[in-house]
Write an enzyme that holds these catalytic residues in place. Structure first.
Site, mmCIF file in Angstrom:
data_model
loop_
_atom_site.group_PDB
_atom_site.id
_atom_site.type_symbol
_atom_site.label_atom_id
_atom_site.label_comp_id
_atom_site.label_asym_id
_atom_site.label_seq_id
_atom_site.Cartn_x
_atom_site.Cartn_y
_atom_site.Cartn_z
ATOM 1 N N TYR A 131 6.765 -36.933 -19.107
ATOM 2 C CA TYR A 131 8.200 -36.640 -19.115
ATOM 3 C C TYR A 131 8.547 -35.555 -18.076
ATOM 4 C CZ TYR A 131 12.312 -34.042 -20.057
ATOM 5 O OH TYR A 131 13.472 -33.362 -19.854
ATOM 6 N N GLN A 152 11.286 -28.566 -26.302
ATOM 7 C CA GLN A 152 11.368 -28.040 -27.677
ATOM 8 C C GLN A 152 12.315 -26.856 -27.865
ATOM 9 O OE1 GLN A 152 7.486 -27.919 -26.883
ATOM 10 N NE2 GLN A 152 6.709 -28.945 -28.692
ATOM 11 N N GLY A 161 9.420 -18.966 -27.857
ATOM 12 C CA GLY A 161 8.438 -19.632 -28.726
ATOM 13 C C GLY A 161 7.535 -20.596 -27.962
ATOM 14 N N TRP A 171 20.360 -24.370 -13.823
ATOM 15 C CA TRP A 171 19.327 -25.039 -13.019
ATOM 16 C C TRP A 171 19.854 -26.283 -12.321
ATOM 17 C CZ3 TRP A 171 19.015 -23.822 -18.163
ATOM 18 C CH2 TRP A 171 19.319 -24.850 -19.049
ATOM 19 N N ASP A 175 12.905 -38.884 -23.157
ATOM 20 C CA ASP A 175 12.666 -37.858 -24.183
ATOM 21 C C ASP A 175 13.335 -38.361 -25.469
ATOM 22 O OD1 ASP A 175 15.369 -37.452 -23.838
ATOM 23 O OD2 ASP A 175 15.238 -35.310 -23.457
ATOM 24 N N GLU A 180 12.666 -27.052 -16.873
ATOM 25 C CA GLU A 180 12.163 -28.172 -17.671
ATOM 26 C C GLU A 180 11.095 -27.727 -18.662
ATOM 27 O OE1 GLU A 180 13.333 -31.057 -18.155
ATOM 28 O OE2 GLU A 180 14.841 -31.031 -16.587
#
Ligand code: ADE
Length: 346
Positions: free
Chosen positions: A129, A51, A90, A33, A147, A46
């Protein structure tokens, strides 16, 4: 603060930016990216990176963009296809929000992306963020990101414990306003690859001389304690099909996704008692697969049992060839892959 202290702070900030960006230009990971500044691609990356580790994101990023190359294609897709492409990453709420936001962009906004962090923030699933990351990387807006990695870097460089808004203000004063996207990515990169939680590689750090702590604050961030659980699933196969059940629409995790039926088995202790009570040793079965799987703070030991007939009728038979198009849970996909039933990577 005296005038002299302020100007020495400014000098330090200038030096910090210069060293950090020189290091980033030479050492930045070659991530897909980062090849262009296309807002759609940056946005997808992003959201995936929230996570989720970079290595896991790379695996899914190309395939997701192959299936949904534009925001219009994503907006027009069925939710089940979006979840299927997300399978394995997830935190499926992210995928639902991304889909909802794509509909807003493709519909109400005539496929025009927001041009500021504030504009991005008005879309579903985009917080402070993510808005700052996309606006700075794709649009060159001078807004800082914070972050977990950036928080750690800032605290160590300045040798101060900070909280909440202090992080954002400090990041903003350090930000390189000419290259905000690169600066933000460099800060995250430094935290991910050099200024790591437990054993920072201070000797290779480009800003070591400007750092107040140089490794002293290492080790504080202990790994979170994981819970342990065991779980059993039945694998029913017949005529090239496998039996799957759908998670409830109102489930907190992975709502509406498909998985193998869960079964309640006696505990290991109870099984041993039964086994020793049997004389013939016949039909004492063992799982066809045992694997480990982690979801958020729980480590599961997963056992899969070969079963002929499903209990109850809530579920459906799915042919092996159709599995890749189903929104399967990450665990179901992993089990089917291990059982070699042809559920390919999402
Ligand atoms: N974490 C989240 N987004 C990132 C990016 N663009 N570069 C490095 N680490 C990240």
């Amino acid at each position: 603060m005296t005038q002299r202290a302020k100007s020495s702070g400014r000098m330090q900030a200038l030096e910090f930016r210069k060293r950090l960006l020189t290091w980033y230009d030479a050492h930045a990971r070659d991530l897909p990216w980062r090849k262009d500044h296309d807002p759609y691609r940056v946005w997808v990356s992003e959201i995936m990176l929230q996570q989720t580790r970079v290595a896991a994101v790379i695996e899914h990023y190309h395939e997701f963009l192959r299936r949904f190359p534009t925001v219009k294609k994503l907006a027009a897709a069925r939710e089940a296809s979006v979840l299927a492409a997300w399978s394995g990453l997830g935190y499926y709420r992210r995928a639902r929000m991304l889909h909802a936001a794509a509909k807003v962009v493709a519909g109400e906004r005539g496929a025009k992306f927001p041009e500021t962090a504030e504009g991005w923030r008005s879309l579903p699933g985009i917080g402070r963020y993510t808005a700052a990351a996309i606006a700075s990387i794709a649009g060159g807006e001078p807004v800082a990101v914070v972050d977990g990695n950036v928080e750690r870097v800032l605290q160590r460089i300045l040798g101060e414990r900070m909280s909440g808004e202090e992080f954002w203000l400090t990041a903003e004063t350090l930000l390189d306003r000419h290259r905000p996207g690169d600066f933000n990515q460099a800060m995250m990169e430094l935290g991910a690859t050099v200024c790591t939680p437990r054993t920072p590689a201070c000797l290779t750090c480009p800003v070591l001389e400007l750092c107040r702590t140089r490794g002293e604050m290492a080790g504080g961030d202990r790994a979170k304690r994981q819970n342990k659980r065991e779980i059993d699933y039945a694998l029913h196969c017949r005529d090239g099909k496998v039996f799957l059940v759908q998670r409830p629409k109102e489930a907190r995790l992975m709502a509406g996704m498909w998985e193998l039926p869960q079964i309640d088995l006696p505990t290991l202790g109870e099984r041993q008692v039964r086994r020793s009570a049997r004389s013939d040793g016949h039909h004492i079965d063992s799982p066809i697969l045992t694997l480990r799987h982690s979801i958020t703070v729980t480590d599961y030991t997963v056992r899969v049992w070969d079963r002929a007939t499903p209990e109850g009728d809530a579920g459906k038979w799915v042919s092996y060839g159709k599995l890749s198009k189903m929104p399967l849970t990450g665990l179901a996909r992993k089990v089917l892959r291990k059982a070699r039933l042809g559920a390919p990577k999402a």
